[in-house]
Design a protein around this motif. Structure first.
Motif, mmCIF file in Angstrom:
data_model
loop_
_atom_site.group_PDB
_atom_site.id
_atom_site.type_symbol
_atom_site.label_atom_id
_atom_site.label_comp_id
_atom_site.label_asym_id
_atom_site.label_seq_id
_atom_site.Cartn_x
_atom_site.Cartn_y
_atom_site.Cartn_z
ATOM 1 N N SER A 237 0.836 -1.210 0.000
ATOM 2 C CA SER A 237 0.000 0.000 0.000
ATOM 3 C C SER A 237 0.873 1.262 0.000
ATOM 4 O O SER A 237 0.497 2.270 -0.606
ATOM 5 N N ALA A 238 2.047 1.209 0.637
ATOM 6 C CA ALA A 238 2.951 2.361 0.623
ATOM 7 C C ALA A 238 3.489 2.601 -0.787
ATOM 8 O O ALA A 238 3.565 3.744 -1.242
ATOM 9 N N ILE A 239 3.827 1.528 -1.492
ATOM 10 C CA ILE A 239 4.315 1.661 -2.871
ATOM 11 C C ILE A 239 3.213 2.226 -3.764
ATOM 12 O O ILE A 239 3.450 3.112 -4.589
ATOM 13 N N ASP A 240 1.983 1.729 -3.601
ATOM 14 C CA ASP A 240 0.861 2.264 -4.387
ATOM 15 C C ASP A 240 0.700 3.757 -4.164
ATOM 16 O O ASP A 240 0.520 4.529 -5.107
ATOM 17 N N GLU A 241 0.773 4.180 -2.905
ATOM 18 C CA GLU A 241 0.634 5.606 -2.586
ATOM 19 C C GLU A 241 1.782 6.406 -3.192
ATOM 20 O O GLU A 241 1.575 7.493 -3.729
ATOM 21 N N LEU A 242 2.993 5.867 -3.127
ATOM 22 C CA LEU A 242 4.136 6.577 -3.698
ATOM 23 C C LEU A 242 4.031 6.712 -5.216
ATOM 24 O O LEU A 242 4.399 7.743 -5.777
ATOM 25 N N VAL A 243 3.528 5.690 -5.882
ATOM 26 C CA VAL A 243 3.371 5.740 -7.333
ATOM 27 C C VAL A 243 2.382 6.837 -7.713
ATOM 28 O O VAL A 243 2.644 7.644 -8.614
ATOM 29 N N VAL A 244 1.249 6.885 -7.030
ATOM 30 C CA VAL A 244 0.243 7.916 -7.321
ATOM 31 C C VAL A 244 0.815 9.305 -7.035
ATOM 32 O O VAL A 244 0.675 10.242 -7.829
ATOM 33 N N ARG A 245 1.481 9.432 -5.902
ATOM 34 C CA ARG A 245 2.055 10.727 -5.528
ATOM 35 C C ARG A 245 3.137 11.153 -6.517
ATOM 36 O O ARG A 245 3.215 12.328 -6.895
ATOM 37 N N ALA A 246 3.982 10.208 -6.947
ATOM 38 C CA ALA A 246 5.039 10.522 -7.909
ATOM 39 C C ALA A 246 4.441 11.002 -9.227
ATOM 40 O O ALA A 246 4.883 12.002 -9.797
ATOM 41 N N PHE A 247 3.424 10.294 -9.701
ATOM 42 C CA PHE A 247 2.768 10.689 -10.956
ATOM 43 C C PHE A 247 2.172 12.080 -10.826
ATOM 44 O O PHE A 247 2.345 12.937 -11.694
ATOM 45 N N PHE A 248 1.488 12.324 -9.729
ATOM 46 C CA PHE A 248 0.839 13.621 -9.494
ATOM 47 C C PHE A 248 1.859 14.758 -9.454
ATOM 48 O O PHE A 248 1.692 15.796 -10.082
ATOM 49 N N GLU A 249 2.943 14.560 -8.710
ATOM 50 C CA GLU A 249 3.936 15.624 -8.551
ATOM 51 C C GLU A 249 4.750 15.853 -9.821
ATOM 52 O O GLU A 249 5.027 16.993 -10.186
ATOM 53 N N LEU A 250 5.147 14.780 -10.489
ATOM 54 C CA LEU A 250 5.977 14.914 -11.679
ATOM 55 C C LEU A 250 5.205 15.420 -12.895
ATOM 56 O O LEU A 250 5.792 16.011 -13.793
ATOM 57 N N ALA A 251 3.898 15.178 -12.932
ATOM 58 C CA ALA A 251 3.110 15.559 -14.107
ATOM 59 C C ALA A 251 3.135 17.049 -14.381
ATOM 60 O O ALA A 251 2.973 17.472 -15.528
#
Length: 134
Positions: free
Chosen positions: A55-69
């Motif tokens: 669940s931590a990896i899932d959250e990091l993936v979403v957060r990374a996509f959101f921030e980098l976009a």
């Protein structure tokens, strides 16, 4: 630090008010979004045996996509499908797709509007709960 504390059995809670201020200047780490994303993944990798790892990896993936976009679109593309798989209903995932497609001024305006709607919805829900609704 927080991960080490909780791994050792300590309990953490959230406070509703801010206790510190964050000074923003031109040399802040928050300007280096890709480096921060990579560092977060490196920290979480140390806890690969934890029951909360996936669940931590899932959250990091979403957060990374959101921030980098909004800052590094080419780097964000790497996280697009994993973010969609991890959180297909998360507003950040869809807003990140919009950020990729729109030019910077339009993406920024959309982001401000969307974040305002999320805050307004949360405030409405909290108000309804305090009055016995929902």
């Amino acid at each position: 630090m927080w991960l080490k504390l909780t791994a050792r059995g300590f309990y953490l809670d959230l406070l509703p008010e801010s206790l510190v201020a964050y000074r923003v200047h031109s040399m802040n780490a928050h300007k280096r979004v890709r480096a921060m994303v990579e560092d977060r993944f490196a920290v979480i990798e140390q806890y690969a045996n934890s029951e909360f790892y996936d669940s931590a990896i899932d959250e990091l993936v979403v957060r990374a996509f959101f921030e980098l976009a909004s800052t590094e679109k080419r780097a964000a593309v790497r996280y697009a499908l994993p973010a969609l798989r991890a959180a297909p209903r998360d507003w950040r995932t869809w807003l990140a797709f919009a950020r990729l497609a729109l030019s910077e001024p339009h993406a920024e305006a959309l982001t401000r509007s969307f974040e305002w709607m999320v805050r307004a919805t949360a405030a409405w829900r909290n108000n309804s709960r305090s009055r016995g609704g929902l």
